[in-house]
Design an enzyme around this catalytic site. Structure first.
Site, PDB file in Angstrom:
ATOM      1  N   GLY A   1      -6.330  -6.157   3.384  1.00  0.00           N
ATOM      2  CA  GLY A   1      -6.609  -7.449   2.683  1.00  0.00           C
ATOM      3  C   GLY A   1      -7.543  -7.426   1.353  1.00  0.00           C
ATOM      4  O   GLY A   1      -7.964  -8.410   1.413  1.00  0.00           O
TER       5      GLY A   1
ATOM      6  N   THR B   1       1.185  -1.847  -0.287  1.00  0.00           N
ATOM      7  CA  THR B   1      -0.083   0.052  -0.305  1.00  0.00           C
ATOM      8  C   THR B   1       1.069   0.951   0.089  1.00  0.00           C
ATOM      9  O   THR B   1       1.885   1.466   0.736  1.00  0.00           O
ATOM     10  CB  THR B   1      -1.029  -0.046   1.264  1.00  0.00           C
ATOM     11  OG1 THR B   1      -1.181  -1.131   0.922  1.00  0.00           O
ATOM     12  CG2 THR B   1      -1.879   1.136   1.525  1.00  0.00           C
TER      13      THR B   1
ATOM     14  N   GLU C   1      -3.778 -14.559   2.988  1.00  0.00           N
ATOM     15  CA  GLU C   1      -4.546 -13.679   4.004  1.00  0.00           C
ATOM     16  C   GLU C   1      -5.552 -13.644   4.299  1.00  0.00           C
ATOM     17  O   GLU C   1      -6.054 -13.380   5.078  1.00  0.00           O
ATOM     18  CB  GLU C   1      -3.697 -12.585   3.382  1.00  0.00           C
ATOM     19  CG  GLU C   1      -3.792 -11.471   4.481  1.00  0.00           C
ATOM     20  CD  GLU C   1      -3.435  -9.677   3.574  1.00  0.00           C
ATOM     21  OE1 GLU C   1      -3.272  -9.435   2.666  1.00  0.00           O
ATOM     22  OE2 GLU C   1      -3.756  -8.779   4.576  1.00  0.00           O
TER      23      GLU C   1
ATOM     24  N   PRO D   1       0.530   5.703   0.401  1.00  0.00           N
ATOM     25  CA  PRO D   1       0.144   7.202   0.398  1.00  0.00           C
ATOM     26  C   PRO D   1      -1.260   7.366  -1.125  1.00  0.00           C
ATOM     27  O   PRO D   1      -2.197   7.722  -0.473  1.00  0.00           O
ATOM     28  CB  PRO D   1       0.463   8.374   0.654  1.00  0.00           C
ATOM     29  CG  PRO D   1       2.229   7.636   0.725  1.00  0.00           C
ATOM     30  CD  PRO D   1       1.879   5.916  -0.276  1.00  0.00           C
TER      31      PRO D   1
HETATM   32  C1  LIG Z   1      -3.619  -0.934  10.529  1.00  0.00           C
HETATM   33  C2  LIG Z   1      -3.524  -1.182   9.142  1.00  0.00           C
HETATM   34  C3  LIG Z   1      -2.409  -2.024   8.654  1.00  0.00           C
HETATM   35  C4  LIG Z   1      -2.484  -2.061   7.200  1.00  0.00           C
HETATM   36  N1  LIG Z   1      -1.258  -3.289   6.862  1.00  0.00           N
HETATM   37  C5  LIG Z   1      -1.243  -2.998   6.114  1.00  0.00           C
HETATM   38  C6  LIG Z   1       0.049  -4.162   5.080  1.00  0.00           C
HETATM   39  O1  LIG Z   1       0.901  -4.719   6.232  1.00  0.00           O
HETATM   40  N2  LIG Z   1       0.419  -3.941   3.901  1.00  0.00           N
HETATM   41  C7  LIG Z   1       0.074  -3.507   3.301  1.00  0.00           C
HETATM   42  O2  LIG Z   1       0.018  -3.394   1.922  1.00  0.00           O
HETATM   43  N3  LIG Z   1      -1.145  -2.229   3.249  1.00  0.00           N
HETATM   44  C8  LIG Z   1      -1.681  -2.955   4.412  1.00  0.00           C
HETATM   45  N4  LIG Z   1      -2.455  -1.687   4.923  1.00  0.00           N
HETATM   46  C9  LIG Z   1      -3.550  -1.215   3.706  1.00  0.00           C
HETATM   47  C10 LIG Z   1      -5.031  -1.734   3.335  1.00  0.00           C
HETATM   48  O3  LIG Z   1      -4.182  -2.742   2.411  1.00  0.00           O
HETATM   49  C11 LIG Z   1      -5.261  -1.034   2.906  1.00  0.00           C
HETATM   50  O4  LIG Z   1      -5.746   0.286   3.458  1.00  0.00           O
HETATM   51  C12 LIG Z   1      -6.371  -1.432   1.296  1.00  0.00           C
HETATM   52  O5  LIG Z   1      -5.606  -1.936   0.249  1.00  0.00           O
HETATM   53  C13 LIG Z   1      -7.369  -0.042   0.943  1.00  0.00           C
HETATM   54  O6  LIG Z   1      -6.369   1.154   0.236  1.00  0.00           O
HETATM   55  P1  LIG Z   1      -6.649   2.489   0.922  1.00  0.00           P
HETATM   56  O7  LIG Z   1      -6.483   2.777   2.789  1.00  0.00           O
HETATM   57  O8  LIG Z   1      -5.996   2.860  -0.005  1.00  0.00           O
HETATM   58  O9  LIG Z   1      -8.448   2.752   0.622  1.00  0.00           O
HETATM   59  P2  LIG Z   1      -8.768   3.324  -1.024  1.00  0.00           P
HETATM   60  O10 LIG Z   1      -8.008   2.574  -2.265  1.00  0.00           O
HETATM   61  O11 LIG Z   1      -8.030   4.843  -1.283  1.00  0.00           O
HETATM   62  O12 LIG Z   1     -10.202   3.041  -1.306  1.00  0.00           O
HETATM   63  C14 LIG Z   1     -10.889   3.996  -0.301  1.00  0.00           C
HETATM   64  C15 LIG Z   1     -12.156   3.530  -0.434  1.00  0.00           C
HETATM   65  O13 LIG Z   1     -13.444   3.672  -1.593  1.00  0.00           O
HETATM   66  C16 LIG Z   1     -13.402   2.648  -1.952  1.00  0.00           C
HETATM   67  N5  LIG Z   1     -13.290   1.956  -3.302  1.00  0.00           N
HETATM   68  C17 LIG Z   1     -12.054   1.435  -3.810  1.00  0.00           C
HETATM   69  N6  LIG Z   1     -11.820   1.380  -5.562  1.00  0.00           N
HETATM   70  C18 LIG Z   1     -13.369   1.529  -5.651  1.00  0.00           C
HETATM   71  C19 LIG Z   1     -13.540   1.126  -6.284  1.00  0.00           C
HETATM   72  N7  LIG Z   1     -13.311   1.042  -8.230  1.00  0.00           N
HETATM   73  N8  LIG Z   1     -15.297   0.459  -6.481  1.00  0.00           N
HETATM   74  C20 LIG Z   1     -16.198   1.516  -6.045  1.00  0.00           C
HETATM   75  N9  LIG Z   1     -15.164   1.515  -4.096  1.00  0.00           N
HETATM   76  C21 LIG Z   1     -13.804   1.688  -4.554  1.00  0.00           C
HETATM   77  C22 LIG Z   1     -12.307   1.459  -1.201  1.00  0.00           C
HETATM   78  O14 LIG Z   1     -12.606  -0.411  -1.351  1.00  0.00           O
HETATM   79  C23 LIG Z   1     -12.017   2.182  -0.020  1.00  0.00           C
HETATM   80  O15 LIG Z   1     -13.765   1.767   1.311  1.00  0.00           O
HETATM   81  C24 LIG Z   1      -2.990  -1.741   5.838  1.00  0.00           C
HETATM   82  C25 LIG Z   1      -3.981  -0.868   6.308  1.00  0.00           C
HETATM   83  C26 LIG Z   1      -4.818  -0.424   8.184  1.00  0.00           C
HETATM   84  C27 LIG Z   1      -5.462  -0.152   8.305  1.00  0.00           C
END
Ligand SMILES: Cc1cc2nc3c(=O)[nH]c(=O)nc-3n(C[C@H](O)[C@H](O)[C@H](O)COP(=O)(O)OP(=O)(O)OC[C@H]3O[C@@H](n4cnc5c(N)ncnc54)[C@H](O)[C@@H]3O)c2cc1C
Length: 382
Positions: free
Chosen positions: A366, A124, A242, A126
């Site tokens: 995940g 992931t 996962e 920013p």
């Molecule tokens: C505590 C914690 C631990 C984590 N650990 C890890 C880790 O170890 N390694 C790692 O790589 N990542 C990790 N993550 C990241 C996690 O996998 C991501 O937060 C997740 O994949 C969502 O990505 P984003 O936060 O960028 O949200 P975004 O991708 O910006 O999405 C935001 C929202 O919009 C929705 N959305 C996005 N696109 C669409 C679409 N086309 N249609 C409809 N809805 C949509 C999503 O479902 C979400 O609800 C962690 C996150 C947290 C909070």
């Protein structure tokens, strides 16, 4: 599923370990926003870290039920943060095990399975987590007097075990835009140019979640995991493991909420009777139990299919939907448990209170709910 005597013995051992070494401390660890690093070695001694990995790397090959049992028993302590960090190697190592060279595997895997080193997965960024194909953290190949290297520049965020990981399985852009230009590289945690910053969170307090910045980080070319630009597929394969374990965890956290709510409902008296004697309370408990039973049955059905090797697109679709169902079950049960506990349910230190705060990350990490539905629909050709 009827478990064998070996499964049952293993469950008893893990349960005793959790009761002795984890459950009494999870509240203090959550408040301290960390847990002792020695726990990795202790979990390794019991064989928990090596479950399902090859003996050649210090693991213990086993069927999927052992992993399910381990997840269930660790979840009984009621701390998702602990599970996420203690087992972050289960998302960090599989791509290395499946696609890394023998030399890389020997360099990374045995120390992690022995609890001497910590592994994490960094996908992931920013700029986004759901749309993996658009990631921008860059690695370019450089040949110099000191040999072939990858030079990495970019950022990752929300990385579990990010503060103390010794190895990152890092997703980087090595080619053109889109999924076809992504590679995975194993990056040592002490690589010069890597900066880490901790992130404060709604839940999973004892888990170290970090923002990572890579500035001119040089790692040997031999740290490439699999072929150049073939990382996207490995990332997608890794998500299946996962998601299955997250579903198992969510189902167990729901069970923990049910157990806590039932114990309280039997104990607590209102209007001259125990809570459980009020019909509406019994119904709430049965609604929890119904959701947990259906989730567990579905989970077991998918593990059974996995054991048979039946993991085609339809299985992947079901797994995506199960992750949504299991985390919704967890959310429903956490809410019902906190409500049953009344004011006490709002107090820190109760498992249901913590699980109530922790469920959101289960519905996002995940693969978020919306993405799970999209992926399921695509796999089914809908
Ligand atoms: C505590 C914690 C631990 C984590 N650990 C890890 C880790 O170890 N390694 C790692 O790589 N990542 C990790 N993550 C990241 C996690 O996998 C991501 O937060 C997740 O994949 C969502 O990505 P984003 O936060 O960028 O949200 P975004 O991708 O910006 O999405 C935001 C929202 O919009 C929705 N959305 C996005 N696109 C669409 C679409 N086309 N249609 C409809 N809805 C949509 C999503 O479902 C979400 O609800 C962690 C996150 C947290 C909070």
């Amino acid at each position: 599923m009827s478990f064998t005597p070996e499964h049952t013995l293993f469950r008893d051992n893990v349960r005793a370990f959790v009761e002795r070494e984890i459950a009494p401390h999870v509240n203090a660890w959550d408040e301290a926003q960390t847990f002792p690093r020695e726990l990795y070695a202790r979990a390794a001694q019991l064989g928990l870290l090596g479950l399902g990995y090859a003996e050649a790397y210090g693991g213990t090959p086993c069927d999927g039920w052992f992993k399910l049992i381990a997840t269930e028993e660790i979840a009984r302590a009621g701390s998702g943060g602990l599970m996420a960090s203690l087992f972050s190697h289960n998302i960090g190592l599989p791509p290395i095990v499946a696609h890394g060279s023998d030399e890389l595997k020997q360099r990374v895997v045995p120390d992690v399975l022995a609890g001497r080193k910590i592994a994490a997965l960094a996908i992931t960024e920013p700029g986004g987590g759901s749309d993996v194909a658009r990631l921008t953290c860059k690695a370019r190949r450089e040949t110099g007097p000191d040999g072939d290297h990858w030079v990495i520049d970019g950022e990752k965020t929300f990385i579990t075990s990010g503060m103390r990981a010794d190895w990152f399985t890092l997703a980087v852009r090595t080619g053109s835009g889109g999924a076809a230009g992504i590679s995975l590289i194993a990056v040592p945690g002490d690589t010069p140019g890597l900066q880490r910053a901790p992130l404060a969170k709604m839940g999973w307090w004892c888990s170290d979640t970090a923002h990572l910045r890579f500035e001119g980080c040089r790692v040997p070319a031999a740290n490439l995991i699999g072929a150049e630009n073939a990382g996207f597929r490995a990332i997608m394969e890794n998500f299946n493991g996962e998601r299955l374990l997250m579903s198992a965890g969510a189902c167990c956290f729901a069970q923990v909420c049910y157990d806590e709510a039932l114990a309280w409902a039997r104990e607590r008296k209102t209007f001259g009777a125990a809570l459980v004697e009020h019909q509406v309370m019994r119904h709430k408990l049965m609604d929890m139990r119904m959701r947990i039973a259906s989730t567990r049955a579905w989970l077991h059905a998918l593990v059974e299919r996995q054991e048979r090797g039946d993991t085609g697109p339809e299985w992947v679709a079901e797994l995506c939907l199960l992750k949504n169902h299991a985390t919704q079950t967890m959310q429903w049960c956490a809410d019902a448990a906190v409500q049953t506990l009344g004011g006490m349910g709002f107090m820190r230190g109760l498992k249901s209170e913590r699980i109530y705060r922790e469920v959101k990350v289960m519905m996002i990490g995940g693969g978020a709910e919306e993405i799970m539905k999209e992926l399921a629909a695509r796999q089914l050709g809908v």
